[in-house]
Design an enzyme around this catalytic site. Structure first.
Site, PDB file in Angstrom:
ATOM      1  N   GLY A   1      48.502  27.335  50.304  1.00  0.00           N
ATOM      2  CA  GLY A   1      48.020  26.935  49.000  1.00  0.00           C
ATOM      3  C   GLY A   1      48.885  27.520  47.893  1.00  0.00           C
TER       4      GLY A   1
ATOM      5  N   LYS B   1      49.890  32.307  56.807  1.00  0.00           N
ATOM      6  CA  LYS B   1      48.831  33.286  56.607  1.00  0.00           C
ATOM      7  C   LYS B   1      47.582  32.792  57.338  1.00  0.00           C
ATOM      8  CE  LYS B   1      48.975  33.113  52.009  1.00  0.00           C
ATOM      9  NZ  LYS B   1      49.912  31.975  51.903  1.00  0.00           N
TER      10      LYS B   1
ATOM     11  N   ASP C   1      45.251  26.479  56.758  1.00  0.00           N
ATOM     12  CA  ASP C   1      46.673  26.592  57.097  1.00  0.00           C
ATOM     13  C   ASP C   1      46.886  26.500  58.610  1.00  0.00           C
ATOM     14  OD1 ASP C   1      47.515  26.779  54.488  1.00  0.00           O
ATOM     15  OD2 ASP C   1      47.563  28.966  54.465  1.00  0.00           O
TER      16      ASP C   1
ATOM     17  N   HIS D   1      42.314  34.420  46.794  1.00  0.00           N
ATOM     18  CA  HIS D   1      41.845  33.129  46.300  1.00  0.00           C
ATOM     19  C   HIS D   1      40.640  33.306  45.416  1.00  0.00           C
ATOM     20  CE1 HIS D   1      43.800  32.396  50.209  1.00  0.00           C
ATOM     21  NE2 HIS D   1      44.405  31.465  49.524  1.00  0.00           N
TER      22      HIS D   1
ATOM     23  N   GLY E   1      50.083  50.716  16.030  1.00  0.00           N
ATOM     24  CA  GLY E   1      48.885  51.494  16.322  1.00  0.00           C
ATOM     25  C   GLY E   1      49.118  52.826  16.996  1.00  0.00           C
TER      26      GLY E   1
ATOM     27  N   CYS F   1      50.799  55.529  15.260  1.00  0.00           N
ATOM     28  CA  CYS F   1      51.199  56.525  14.267  1.00  0.00           C
ATOM     29  C   CYS F   1      50.424  57.820  14.462  1.00  0.00           C
ATOM     30  CB  CYS F   1      50.964  55.971  12.858  1.00  0.00           C
ATOM     31  SG  CYS F   1      51.337  57.146  11.554  1.00  0.00           S
TER      32      CYS F   1
ATOM     33  N   SER G   1      58.864  58.259  12.441  1.00  0.00           N
ATOM     34  CA  SER G   1      58.412  59.450  11.740  1.00  0.00           C
ATOM     35  C   SER G   1      59.200  60.662  12.190  1.00  0.00           C
ATOM     36  CB  SER G   1      56.929  59.703  12.015  1.00  0.00           C
ATOM     37  OG  SER G   1      56.265  58.516  12.313  1.00  0.00           O
TER      38      SER G   1
END
Lengths: 460, 460
Positions: free
Chosen positions: B62, B113, B118, B226, B411, B413, B456
């Site tokens: 899949g 698998k 499958d 899945h 965000g 600092c 800074s």
């Protein structure tokens, strides 16, 4: 709902050093300088000790953009990468430590993204290194195409296009060029590249709360890679529409950011921003290539699709276009061991499709179409009505079946049944010998095998 | 709140074919069979036409697991990959088309698998191909270690360990081995591998609504690929705790899934499930390697960290362990052009750390520690009190500053200021000549350069 972003991390303060430790565990060609937590430098294990006989190429900047930049360290690309904390430029001392660790007599090129912090820290480190006798050049990449000029004193931001500049410079250095020539090639590449991003989600800094800035049906266009708000917020579109818009911005005749015109050659980089599945990146690439070729008359020489320069866990992608010429292509195609540079994108493309092989046996007639439909017998009519009713019922049940299946499985049962039922309705009129009930059952099986897949298909 | 999952796609029915088109645009070594939408097969452009003179190795299943399996097609790995629709096994006819397209006289190994669909579809295709005269072998991988035996008739699921089996088989085929020998190596590898996953989020199928099965502070252990519910739902833990738990399950002496004991060698694969940043995968790798070596006495020969077998847009990861021996290592290290196989993981690891180079100039004394503190003058006392007050104020303002910064920037600092202020408080007592105000200002600058980074830091 102020929830911390869900992440697989330990202490938020340790994410960068722990990332580097894992990176070096994964790639035996990499080492890091033993100066945690302040000094966060990844380097080529084979280039340390001051005896490196080619131009060293160093990049870096704030973290949170993994695999950039440390994942691009390797023969043929970067010699070292300097990481700051998340979204913060690295301190001067750690840049200096990287320069000292890998720079030999050929000197060192610093490639940085255009942010004030990086310009200042790398610039000061370069001055200090020069005063210590090192030969240093610096190239600054500002490839952002999201906002119109002028951008004021800060200028255009550095985005994923920087990765292509790394590759060009790293290959030039690996070819044995002088510092001046490597710097000139990097500068040339930096002036030929443009990038713009689109985000489905806002990234969350480690240990901080997730922003609800972006609504559930909204996307952001022209964002930075540090969670800065984008240039515009729009409703979610199909990826084809998004790609069209982004390409239009990058190639805008108004901003003239890129020296690309009809008839130019270019390479394309589709970059995931951290949480974007490979499937979606490839779907974007599928649209961008013909759009460039057919709408803009640009020949696409190479396509690089993957995750190169991220914004932590942001969902979305950026598109980068670089004008290519023979020299740039040679640099991009040159071999490298840098782990995050894509394998297999080099070389010219053969036709994409190959014809489905014809079955060797003449007995296969799944695809046979009835040349003329015989008149249906009474039994044939009943069979047709029964099949039609059953197929239509399955079609109507699609959503319910998906819903029930999602409780126990993968939620696709209804979709699979829908596909089979639709194909049966189609084939029934043209392929089934309805007057022969046993034959019709076999023919239904053939339709189902062809289109349904899954477990139901084969059981059908 | 039944919202459709936010995705960069077009029509949900077209995601697989559009993915394949983008993949083939990106990698010129790949082609696809011209049989969309039913036949979705990616193959090596250099191995088509029936003249391929080595054993063909085909996998598939899949879709929704990208880059698996199509991204592993290339010299040295898979010869072709067959894709079904999302999470649905491919139909028999498309598997047959793949076999016919790339199988030469040496025959073909199918690696699948362990899922019912499958097994049935690939099994029927194998029988049909044999009846057409092809030599076919099949190896089934069931590496799931999440649930205790017995698992009933279905058996253990196939997960990311399948990728390592692909690599072993692909390298064996590339070395020119016979079909029987390639199949034997693949089978040996499949019996030496175990996998378990952990999810932070549930995946959303294209065009369907996002499940709210998993709470904002919960994670799922032992999930399938899945979207099947996991074996257990627990509270979010640090990644170190999660990795410890997953390794314990995989290596359980109770289930005895893996033939690995103290003194064994193994390779480790850390696999992102689709929306997991590289940073988090590497942090998991950093924990898993020493845990295996120190707690379980297992020598880790190789580490593969990346995105190999996903569940659409699921956040989380799986861990795979395969017992290694000289032959398996040789196969894993063999070169391949498959785009999604990682570069640079091969070879033995040197020491991870390299010492920070000593600055060449004797004038650098950033790290000098005052041998003895002089008694503070009145002015020195005032300066100390002022610095202390300012630093503590910055520490207290951390969250507010982060919050304000997130409105205009990234965000961080407050966090950056916090780091600087903490380091100043520490260095003040041991490194600053407080009686000399000008000298102290320089010393503060040195502390800030060392730890703060960002804009800074350099401005300070």
């Amino acid at each position: 709902m102020a929830l911390q972003g869900k992440k697989l991390i330990n202490n938020p303060d340790d994410v960068v050093t722990e990332f580097i430790e894992g990176l070096v565990e994964t790639y035996p060609g990499l080492q890091y300088l033993d100066g945690f937590p302040e000094i966060k430098v990844v380097l080529r294990a084979d280039a340390v000790g001051g005896a490196y006989d080619k131009v060293a190429v160093i990049s870096g900047g704030g973290s949170g953009h993994e695999p950039a930049h440390a994942g691009f360290v390797g023969p043929g690309m970067l010699t070292a990468a300097v990481s700051g904390d998340v979204f913060a430029s690295p301190p001067v001392d750690s840049i200096l430590a990287a320069i000292r660790a890998v720079t030999g007599t050929m000197g060192c090129l610093l490639i940085i993204k255009n942010y004030t912090g990086d310009r200042l820290n790398f610039g000061l480190a370069a001055e200090q290194a020069k005063s210590e006798g090192y030969k240093i050049e610096m190239v600054i990449v500002g490839d952002d195409c999201a906002l119109p000029p002028p951008r004021g004193i800060a200028g255009r931001r550095g985005l994923a296009g920087t990765i292509l500049v790394h590759k060009v410079a790293g290959a030039a250095a690996d070819a044995g060029l002088s510092l001046a020539d490597v710097a000139a090639e990097a500068k040339h590449a930096s002036e030929a590249v443009g990038t713009m991003g689109v985000a489905l989600s806002v990234c969350t800094l480690p240990g901080q709360v997730t922003s609800d800035r972006l609504g559930p049906e909204q996307i952001e266009l022209g964002l930075g890679i540090h969670g800065e708000p984008g240039a515009a917020v729009v409703e979610l579109q199909t990826v084809d529409v998004v790609v069209e818009h982004v390409l239009k911005q990058i190639l805008s005749q108004e901003t003239q950011y890129l020296p690309i015109t009809r008839g130019s050659n270019a390479v394309l980089l589709i970059n995931g921003l951290g949480a974007t599945p490979v499937m979606e990146l490839m779907i974007a690439a599928r649209k961008a290539v013909p759009e460039l070729q057919l709408e803009y008359g640009i020949a696409v020489d190479r396509v690089y699709t993957g995750t190169f320069m991220t914004s932590l866990d942001m969902a979305g992608l950026s598109i980068t276009i670089m004008r290519s010429d023979e020299n740039i292509l040679q640099r991009l195609d040159a071999p490298t061991k840098a782990p995050a540079w894509p394998v297999g994108s080099e070389g010219n493309r053969p036709p994409a499709k190959f014809p489905v092989p014809v079955p060797p046996s003449p007995s296969m007639k799944d695809d046979e179409i009835l040349s003329e439909r015989q008149e249906l017998s009474k039994q044939g009519c009943m069979l047709e009505a029964a099949i039609e009713a059953a197929a239509k019922e399955l079609i109507d049940l699609k959503d319910n079946l998906n819903d029930w299946d999602s409780k126990v499985g993968d939620g696709d049962c209804g979709t699979t049944m829908y596909r089979g039922a639709t194909a049966i309705l189609e084939d029934m009129k043209t392929r089934y010998h309805m007057n022969d009930a046993a034959g019709t059952v076999n023919e239904i099986g053939s339709t189902i095998r062809k289109v349904m897949g899954g477990t139901s298909g084969i059981l059908g």
